[in-house]
Design a protein around this motif. Structure first.
Motif, PDB file in Angstrom:
ATOM      1  N   SER A 142       0.837  -1.200   0.000  1.00  0.00           N
ATOM      2  CA  SER A 142       0.000   0.000   0.000  1.00  0.00           C
ATOM      3  C   SER A 142       0.871   1.247   0.000  1.00  0.00           C
ATOM      4  O   SER A 142       2.074   1.185   0.280  1.00  0.00           O
ATOM      5  N   GLU A 190      -4.245   0.895  -1.631  1.00  0.00           N
ATOM      6  CA  GLU A 190      -3.800  -0.491  -1.679  1.00  0.00           C
ATOM      7  C   GLU A 190      -3.596  -0.919  -3.131  1.00  0.00           C
ATOM      8  O   GLU A 190      -4.417  -0.617  -3.996  1.00  0.00           O
ATOM      9  N   ASN A 248      -3.157  -3.782  -6.084  1.00  0.00           N
ATOM     10  CA  ASN A 248      -3.366  -5.180  -6.459  1.00  0.00           C
ATOM     11  C   ASN A 248      -2.120  -5.682  -7.203  1.00  0.00           C
ATOM     12  O   ASN A 248      -1.159  -4.937  -7.411  1.00  0.00           O
ATOM     13  N   LYS A 249      -2.122  -6.947  -7.613  1.00  0.00           N
ATOM     14  CA  LYS A 249      -0.927  -7.542  -8.219  1.00  0.00           C
ATOM     15  C   LYS A 249      -0.519  -6.826  -9.503  1.00  0.00           C
ATOM     16  O   LYS A 249       0.671  -6.609  -9.754  1.00  0.00           O
ATOM     17  N   THR A 250      -1.499  -6.429 -10.292  1.00  0.00           N
ATOM     18  CA  THR A 250      -1.195  -5.739 -11.547  1.00  0.00           C
ATOM     19  C   THR A 250      -0.538  -4.392 -11.291  1.00  0.00           C
ATOM     20  O   THR A 250       0.493  -4.047 -11.884  1.00  0.00           O
ATOM     21  N   GLU A 251      -1.141  -3.613 -10.376  1.00  0.00           N
ATOM     22  CA  GLU A 251      -0.588  -2.301 -10.067  1.00  0.00           C
ATOM     23  C   GLU A 251       0.752  -2.416  -9.364  1.00  0.00           C
ATOM     24  O   GLU A 251       1.644  -1.585  -9.554  1.00  0.00           O
TER      25      GLU A 251
END
Length: 273
Positions: free
Chosen positions: A59, A113, A115-118
């Protein structure tokens, strides 16, 4: 690991590093720079203006030089820091400037927060930051500003996607109001003063804030009380002197306001520090 860029012609400062950038904050101190803290696999925790805040894994938390922080648990993080001279020449950009959504919006401690892509995208961006910090040439400053602009734009987009923000016109008004309060709260306590600065009537300004959790007057009072707490905790000034410093001719007025907001008198807070 800390890398620092300084541009002496403009006094610009940009720092990139890990938790060692904030290792001296074992007791509450005022941040000197705009700061992003990005956690990795572990959560982090710190006091922000005497309120404990937990940053979830993967995050990003944004902070301004107005915040007082104290580190509780800060490990394996990435930290970006900069001053106004480095980035805030872009103040004309309403959303991603130093008076933008991330710094003076509705919530002044936004947490985003990833995610995996970001997360992958921010990891790539970080690698480019590291590479550019090692490239010392005449365009290094502009390249670093471009990268920070990209970082802030991406973070702003994610924050807006994850939060129900008011329409653009109203959130712009809120940001400008918050900035004005930060500049003038020590001397100006009335909604009318800020409404005049924003070319609004006090009633129009209050109506614009109707859907928020705090009215304009509450925001002004919250900022005064926060500063009074800081001065009580971190200086030896008397409650009377603090009242004068915060623009009260009669110290009892600050005392009543303080007790209304905290349930305690200034002398009680001073005695417990």
């Amino acid at each position: 690991m800390t890398k620092e860029f300084n541009q002496f012609t403009t006094d610009a400062i940009f720092k990139l590093g890990d938790e060692t950038l904030l290792q001296s904050f074992k007791k509450s101190q005022k941040l000197p720079l705009f700061t992003f803290i990005r956690t990795k696999e572990k959560q982090a925790s710190l006091y922000i203006d005497d309120v404990i805040t937990t940053i979830p894994p993967n995050s990003i938390l944004s902070l301004t030089p107005n915040h007082f922080i104290k580190v509780v648990d800060l490990r394996n993080v990435i930290i970006y820091q900069f001053n106004r001279e480095f980035y805030c020449i872009k103040d004309h950009d309403k959303e991603v400037s130093c008076v933008g959504v991330l710094f003076y919006g509705h919530h002044q401690k936004p947490i985003i927060e990833l995610n995996k892509t970001e997360l992958k995208k921010f990891n790539v961006l970080h690698d480019i930051f590291l590479d550019e910090m090692e490239t010392e040439d005449t365009i290094q400053a502009e390249m670093l500003r471009m990268l920070m602009t990209r970082f802030i734009i991406k973070t702003t987009r994610l924050y807006k996607q994850g939060n129900q923000l008011p329409e653009t016109e109203k959130i712009d008004l809120l940001r400008h109001f918050n900035v004005l309060v930060e500049d003038h709260f020590r001397n100006e306590h009335s909604v009318k003063f800020y409404a005049d600065k924003l070319f609004k009537s006090p009633k129009t300004l209050s109506n614009s804030f109707a859907k928020y959790d705090r009215s304009p007057l509450q925001i002004i009072h919250d900022r005064i009380v926060l500063e009074a707490k800081r001065l009580l905790h971190y200086t030896d000034k008397s409650a009377k002197q603090i009242a004068f410093d915060l623009g009260f001719e009669d110290p009892s007025h600050l005392s009543r306001l303080f007790k209304k907001h905290t349930g305690q008198s200034p002398s009680t807070i001073r005695g417990s520090k």
